[in-house]
Scaffold this active site. Structure first.
Site, PDB file in Angstrom:
ATOM      1  CG  ASP A 152      -1.813   1.127   1.378  1.00 18.18           C
ATOM      2  OD1 ASP A 152      -1.634   2.142   0.663  1.00 18.18           O
ATOM      3  OD2 ASP A 152      -2.739   1.035   2.203  1.00 18.18           O
ATOM      4  CB  ILE A 153       1.525   3.889  -2.507  1.00 16.07           C
ATOM      5  CG1 ILE A 153       2.793   4.685  -2.834  1.00 16.07           C
ATOM      6  CG2 ILE A 153       0.278   4.743  -2.564  1.00 16.07           C
ATOM      7  CD1 ILE A 153       2.937   5.094  -4.268  1.00 16.07           C
TER       8      ILE A 153
ATOM      9  N   GLY B  69      -9.496   4.462  -6.234  1.00 16.46           N
ATOM     10  CA  GLY B  69      -8.184   3.835  -6.373  1.00 16.46           C
ATOM     11  C   GLY B  69      -7.135   4.390  -5.433  1.00 16.46           C
TER      12      GLY B  69
ATOM     13  CG  ASP C 280      -6.749  10.753  -6.435  1.00 13.37           C
ATOM     14  OD1 ASP C 280      -6.116  11.376  -5.557  1.00 13.37           O
ATOM     15  OD2 ASP C 280      -7.421  11.317  -7.321  1.00 13.37           O
TER      16      ASP C 280
ATOM     17  CB  SER D 254      -2.327   5.202 -16.673  1.00 14.66           C
ATOM     18  OG  SER D 254      -2.428   6.598 -16.789  1.00 14.66           O
ATOM     19  CB  THR D 255      -2.047  -0.040 -14.846  1.00 13.08           C
ATOM     20  OG1 THR D 255      -1.698  -0.026 -13.451  1.00 13.08           O
ATOM     21  CG2 THR D 255      -0.858   0.373 -15.679  1.00 13.08           C
ATOM     22  N   GLY D 256      -5.131   1.278 -13.558  1.00 11.80           N
ATOM     23  CA  GLY D 256      -6.368   0.897 -12.865  1.00 11.80           C
ATOM     24  C   GLY D 256      -7.560   1.424 -13.634  1.00 11.80           C
TER      25      GLY D 256
HETATM   26  N1  AR6 Z   1      -1.307   1.532  -3.029  1.00  6.00           N
HETATM   27  C1  AR6 Z   1      -0.719   1.195  -4.198  1.00  6.00           C
HETATM   28  N2  AR6 Z   1      -1.404   0.984  -5.348  1.00  6.00           N
HETATM   29  C2  AR6 Z   1      -2.749   1.093  -5.299  1.00  6.00           C
HETATM   30  C3  AR6 Z   1      -3.456   1.450  -4.111  1.00  6.00           C
HETATM   31  C4  AR6 Z   1      -2.670   1.671  -2.941  1.00  6.00           C
HETATM   32  N3  AR6 Z   1      -3.218   2.006  -1.770  1.00  6.00           N
HETATM   33  N4  AR6 Z   1      -4.776   1.488  -4.400  1.00  6.00           N
HETATM   34  C5  AR6 Z   1      -4.914   1.162  -5.710  1.00  6.00           C
HETATM   35  N5  AR6 Z   1      -3.695   0.924  -6.254  1.00  6.00           N
HETATM   36  P1  AR6 Z   1      -5.931   3.796 -10.145  1.00  6.00           P
HETATM   37  P2  AR6 Z   1      -5.342   5.287 -12.614  1.00  6.00           P
HETATM   38  C6  AR6 Z   1      -3.331   0.545  -7.632  1.00  6.00           C
HETATM   39  O1  AR6 Z   1      -7.268   3.440 -10.647  1.00  6.00           O
HETATM   40  O2  AR6 Z   1      -5.534   4.077 -13.451  1.00  6.00           O
HETATM   41  C7  AR6 Z   1      -8.780   7.623  -9.587  1.00  6.00           C
HETATM   42  O3  AR6 Z   1     -10.142   7.663  -9.310  1.00  6.00           O
HETATM   43  C8  AR6 Z   1      -4.397  -0.029  -8.520  1.00  6.00           C
HETATM   44  O4  AR6 Z   1      -4.605  -1.405  -8.213  1.00  6.00           O
HETATM   45  O5  AR6 Z   1      -5.803   4.234  -8.729  1.00  6.00           O
HETATM   46  O6  AR6 Z   1      -4.174   6.185 -12.893  1.00  6.00           O
HETATM   47  C9  AR6 Z   1      -8.194   9.003  -9.885  1.00  6.00           C
HETATM   48  O7  AR6 Z   1      -8.876  10.023  -9.196  1.00  6.00           O
HETATM   49  C10 AR6 Z   1      -3.761   0.151  -9.904  1.00  6.00           C
HETATM   50  O8  AR6 Z   1      -2.829  -0.895 -10.158  1.00  6.00           O
HETATM   51  O9  AR6 Z   1      -5.256   4.993 -11.034  1.00  6.00           O
HETATM   52  C11 AR6 Z   1      -8.371   9.109 -11.372  1.00  6.00           C
HETATM   53  O10 AR6 Z   1      -9.661   9.573 -11.692  1.00  6.00           O
HETATM   54  C12 AR6 Z   1      -2.970   1.445  -9.744  1.00  6.00           C
HETATM   55  O11 AR6 Z   1      -2.922   1.709  -8.333  1.00  6.00           O
HETATM   56  C13 AR6 Z   1      -8.192   7.704 -11.851  1.00  6.00           C
HETATM   57  O12 AR6 Z   1      -8.560   6.865 -10.767  1.00  6.00           O
HETATM   58  C14 AR6 Z   1      -3.571   2.635 -10.451  1.00  6.00           C
HETATM   59  O13 AR6 Z   1      -4.987   2.549 -10.417  1.00  6.00           O
HETATM   60  C15 AR6 Z   1      -6.765   7.412 -12.213  1.00  6.00           C
HETATM   61  O14 AR6 Z   1      -6.668   6.139 -12.740  1.00  6.00           O
END
Ligand code: AR6
Length: 184
Positions: free
Chosen positions: A16-17, A38, A40, A127-129
């Site tokens: 967890d970051i 996510g 954020d 960007s991969t979520g």
């Molecule tokens: N620690 C590390 N990685 C995580 C955590 C955590 N606590 N939680 C999720 N991830 P995403 P995006 C991973 O969707 O694709 C948001 O709503 C997750 O599994 O968080 O850049 C923003 O506000 C995935 O592998 O980011 C934007 O609207 C990675 O983080 C949008 O999502 C990125 O997934 C950005 O989308």
């Protein structure tokens, strides 16, 4: 897994970051800087209201953060002293400059770290979520951005870590790093 790019330690971990003890962590934000789901959402929850206030102040000044750019705030209640907020591209099939924009998100975050004398930095997989960028290509771009930064500024950073949320994502980054070590 650990490796070195020049004098910079590169670490890949699952976790967890928000719990990282690096000086700064990077947030995969959106252009509004107002938080979201996510990583954020997790960062805003863990950091508390101070983070939101600082993001509002940046919005008031420059009206959000365009895709590929990055801004910096304090870390609020996090262990990390700073949060670098960057906005990765939404994947539209790869025809809308997504790879270049993802590269820019990483390199602008690294530049901002250097400008603020930050020597240890943790990235999520930007960007991969929710934004659906294919993870293998994203991992290659992420590692290439770090490698090229470190080649340009070999004394800037002590450690860059990637904090992957799932074991599958960690595996993909590890396989990609192996390729870098063997072929670059
Ligand atoms: N620690 C590390 N990685 C995580 C955590 C955590 N606590 N939680 C999720 N991830 P995403 P995006 C991973 O969707 O694709 C948001 O709503 C997750 O599994 O968080 O850049 C923003 O506000 C995935 O592998 O980011 C934007 O609207 C990675 O983080 C949008 O999502 C990125 O997934 C950005 O989308």
């Amino acid at each position: 897994m650990q490796a070195t790019f020049g004098r910079t330690k590169l670490v890949l971990v699952q976790g967890d970051i928000t719990e990282q003890k690096t000086e700064a962590i990077v947030n995969a934000a959106n252009s509004s800087l107002l938080g979201g789901g996510g990583v954020d959402g997790a960062i805003h929850r863990a950091a508390g209201p101070k983070l939101h206030e600082e993001c509002l102040a940046i919005r008031a000044k420059q009206g959000g953060c365009p895709t590929g750019q990055a801004v910096i705030t304090g870390g609020g209640n996090l262990v990390a002293k700073y949060v670098i907020h960057t906005v990765g591209p939404i994947w539209h099939g790869g025809t809308q400059n997504e790879p270049d924009l993802l590269y820019q998100a990483y390199s602008n975050s690294l530049n901002l770290a250097q400008e603020n004398q930050i020597r240890t930095l943790a990235f999520p997989s930007i960007s991969t979520g929710a934004y659906r960028f294919p993870i293998r290509e994203a991992a290659t771009i992420a590692l290439r951005a770090v490698k090229e930064f470190v080649e340009k500024y070999p004394d800037a950073l002590d450690e860059v870590r990637f904090v992957l949320f799932s074991s599958n994502d960690l595996q993909v980054y590890e396989q990609t790093l192996h390729k870098f070590i063997n072929t670059n």
